[in-house]
Structures are given as C-alpha cells and as structure tokens.
Design an enzyme around this catalytic site. Structure first.
Site, short mmCIF file in Angstrom:
data_model
loop_
_atom_site.label_atom_id
_atom_site.label_comp_id
_atom_site.label_asym_id
_atom_site.label_seq_id
_atom_site.Cartn_x
_atom_site.Cartn_y
_atom_site.Cartn_z
N ARG A 1 0.58 -1.39 0.25
CA ARG A 1 0.07 -0.69 0.03
C ARG A 1 0.72 1.47 0.06
O ARG A 1 1.76 0.87 0.93
CB ARG A 1 -0.84 0.05 1.01
CG ARG A 1 -1.93 -1.02 0.91
CD ARG A 1 -3.39 -0.92 -0.27
NE ARG A 1 -4.13 -1.77 -0.31
CZ ARG A 1 -4.09 -2.52 -0.84
NH1 ARG A 1 -3.64 -2.24 -1.50
NH2 ARG A 1 -5.41 -3.25 -0.43
N GLU B 1 -3.84 8.08 -6.00
CA GLU B 1 -4.57 7.36 -6.83
C GLU B 1 -5.92 7.55 -7.72
O GLU B 1 -6.09 7.72 -7.45
CB GLU B 1 -4.29 4.90 -6.69
CG GLU B 1 -3.56 4.59 -6.17
CD GLU B 1 -3.56 3.05 -5.94
OE1 GLU B 1 -4.57 2.75 -5.92
OE2 GLU B 1 -2.55 2.22 -5.01
N HIS C 1 -1.06 0.23 -10.22
CA HIS C 1 -1.42 -0.22 -9.18
C HIS C 1 -2.34 -1.60 -9.24
O HIS C 1 -3.67 -2.04 -9.54
CB HIS C 1 -2.67 0.15 -8.34
CG HIS C 1 -2.92 -0.63 -6.87
ND1 HIS C 1 -2.98 -0.27 -5.53
CD2 HIS C 1 -2.51 -1.57 -6.18
CE1 HIS C 1 -2.96 -0.77 -4.45
NE2 HIS C 1 -2.89 -2.26 -4.98
#
Length: 324
Positions: free
Chosen positions: A233, A262, A281
């Site tokens: 993370r 993000e 991601h």
C-alpha cells in the site's frame, strides 16, 4: 432480482465470471467514478444485496441506507480500506479473496527486479529515441531478496526467487516457520532484513499500523545499491524519503505499484528518477488472478444469498457479539 454493487473495475469482466453472473440473473452495478468520493455507491446502496469492494473505501457513511445489504466482499486481499467496525456494527460479514492474486503479484515483483537489474526502462527509452546506450546490469542469481510479509504473496515470491538462485530472507512476526525452514529462508527482524538485502519487496497490509514503515531511517539501513519494491500500500513508504535517497545515491532503485493517492501526483520528484519503475496498482491484474478472485466472490455471494456465512468471513467472531 439480486443486486450486486461493486467499486472494483475488474470484477465481473474476466474468464467464467461474467457468464456465471448472467446465468444467476444478478444485476451488476459498477460504481467506479473517481470524481465522487464513494464512486457512486450512495446512489444505489439502498437496492444492493452485496457490496464488492475495489480500492474505494467503505466507511460508515457508505453503508447508510443499506437496508437489504447482506455482506461486504473485497475483490482482493487487503481490507484496510474497509471500516470493519462499521460493518460489524451493521451486522455485515466482511470477506476477502486470500491467495487468489498471490501468483500475479509475486510475478510482478520478479518483473520489477529484472527491470531494475537490467536497466530496462532507460534502455527502452534509449532505443526508441534512436540511441544505443548499452548499460551493464547485474544478475539476480546470487543476490539476496528480503521479503517483508511472508504471507500468500510473499511465499510465492520466495519460491520464484529461490528458483533463479536468489537467497531469501524475510521478516514477519507470523511467518510459517516450517515453510521457511523447508525452503532455506532465514527469518530476521526488519532492520536486519533491510541491511542484508539487495532487493526488498513489501507485501504487508496498509493502514495506520504500517503507515510510514519505510522512512528515511529505515532506508539508511539499506545498501546504497539495493532496490525497494512496494507492491503493498502507498502509505507504507515515505516517498519523499525515497526520492531523497535516490538523488543522494544511497538507494539503488525503486519499483512502485501502490500509491497513497491513486492516480498519484506525478509532479513528485520520485517520478523523474531514471532508476524508478512504476505500475498503476496492477499487481493483481492478470486474467487468471481476476478470474480467481471473481469466482471466490461469486461463491461467497451465493452463500450469503442462501442465508449462510462464508468460510472466509473476517469478522465472524465480532459479529456473534453484535446485538440482534
């Protein structure tokens, strides 16, 4: 009709999953509008039977008006973006899909290491620009990989790294010691893992407990040639400290797949560094992984609809104490 609400961009799109959803006659509503804090969940939550979660947080506010909701399922592993207390207080079981994406994330970690070891981003840029800048890289065989978090992903990565001749050390207070012993993996404290590793790969949950875990102090323990990989993370790593270490030549490189915000703010200096590799991601984004996660989610949805509690329920013990 069963209404399945999802904030995951990938749920219900790959492999056998869309056909199974269609066969069951479920209505799938996708709420992934990043211009709205909840992705659009509040518009449909009153009709939802199940909420399938992506990266958009589930808060107490997300559950307001959820009169028919039977459970919350993470389309993935990390549940740090789900308010477990709020779900428990609402009497909602929370599930995830452990192990479904382990191979995909482990393979991306290997990809990061190869890319950094052989200067792939810079070499690619040179060739397409008409250059021919041949850089001398290093081999992964014989190097030491430090894994922070020896869970499903960490164990897959350890086996892959061992398979190409890397030495593996790991830090994890709950490590499977039998697995470690059987595969020649030394369990160390975090600081010692950082000191001896040529590559450090992070595979831990986010949240307050691990926020800023890899900061300037921890980075100073690493070899100046070592590379850091964050497939966990964003909040686990202090990006300011990473950028400073790269600029100072005290960190060899970085591979990042997770960010605090993000998409990230690419004005940050780390994004201009030639020894940095970035992915959006997408560690779990393989057809195989997304299908596996989807099948697990469908199984748990059906269990909820049948009146049961899925075996993967994470807050089952807490739910038993909730007043009826």
């Amino acid at each position: 009709m069963t209404v399945v609400l999802t904030t995951s961009p990938g749920f219900g799109k790959h492999g056998r999953v869309p056909d199974l959803i269609a066969e069951k006659g479920w209505e799938l509503i996708r709420c992934v509008d990043r211009d709205i804090p909840d992705g659009g969940v509040s518009e449909h939550i009153a009709r939802a039977d199940v909420l399938v979660v992506g990266l958009i947080p589930v808060t107490a506010g997300s559950l307001e008006g959820a009169e028919t909701l039977k459970g919350v399922i993470k389309h993935g592993v990390g549940v740090d973006n789900i308010d477990m207390d709020a779900c428990t207080a609402a009497g909602l079981p929370v599930m995830n899909t452990p192990g479904a994406n382990a191979n995909a994330v482990a393979e991306l970690a290997m990809g990061f290491m190869f890319a950094l070891a052989r200067h792939m981003p810079a070499s690619h840029a040179s060739v397409v620009a008409g250059g021919w800048d041949r850089k001398v890289g290093t081999e992964l065989s014989g190097k030491t990989l430090g894994i922070v978090g020896l869970g499903n992903i960490g164990r897959k990565l350890a086996l892959a790294a061992r398979g190409i001749g890397m030495k593996v050390v790991a830090t994890d207070p709950y490590a499977d010691k039998d697995f470690a012993a059987a595969n020649g993996i030394e369990i160390l404290e975090l600081d010692d893992t950082l000191k001896v590793s040529d590559y450090v790969s992070l595979h831990i949950f986010g949240g307050a407990e691990n926020a800023g875990l890899i900061n300037a102090e921890k980075l100073s323990l690493m070899k100046p040639t070592a590379c850091l990989l964050n497939l966990a993370r964003g909040e686990v790593v202090d990006l300011d400290a990473v950028a400073a270490a790269l600029d100072a030549g005290t960190l060899g490189g970085v591979g990042i797949d997770a960010y605090e915000t993000e998409p990230p703010d690419t004005d940050h200096p780390v994004f201009r560094h030639p020894r940095a590799v970035f992915m959006p991601h997408s560690g779990a984004d393989t057809k195989e992984s997304v299908e596996n996660m989807g099948l697990m989610v469908i199984e748990d949805i059906q269990t909820l609809l049948d009146g049961g509690v899925p075996a993967r329920c994470l807050n089952g013990a807490a739910l038993t104490g909730v007043d009826a």
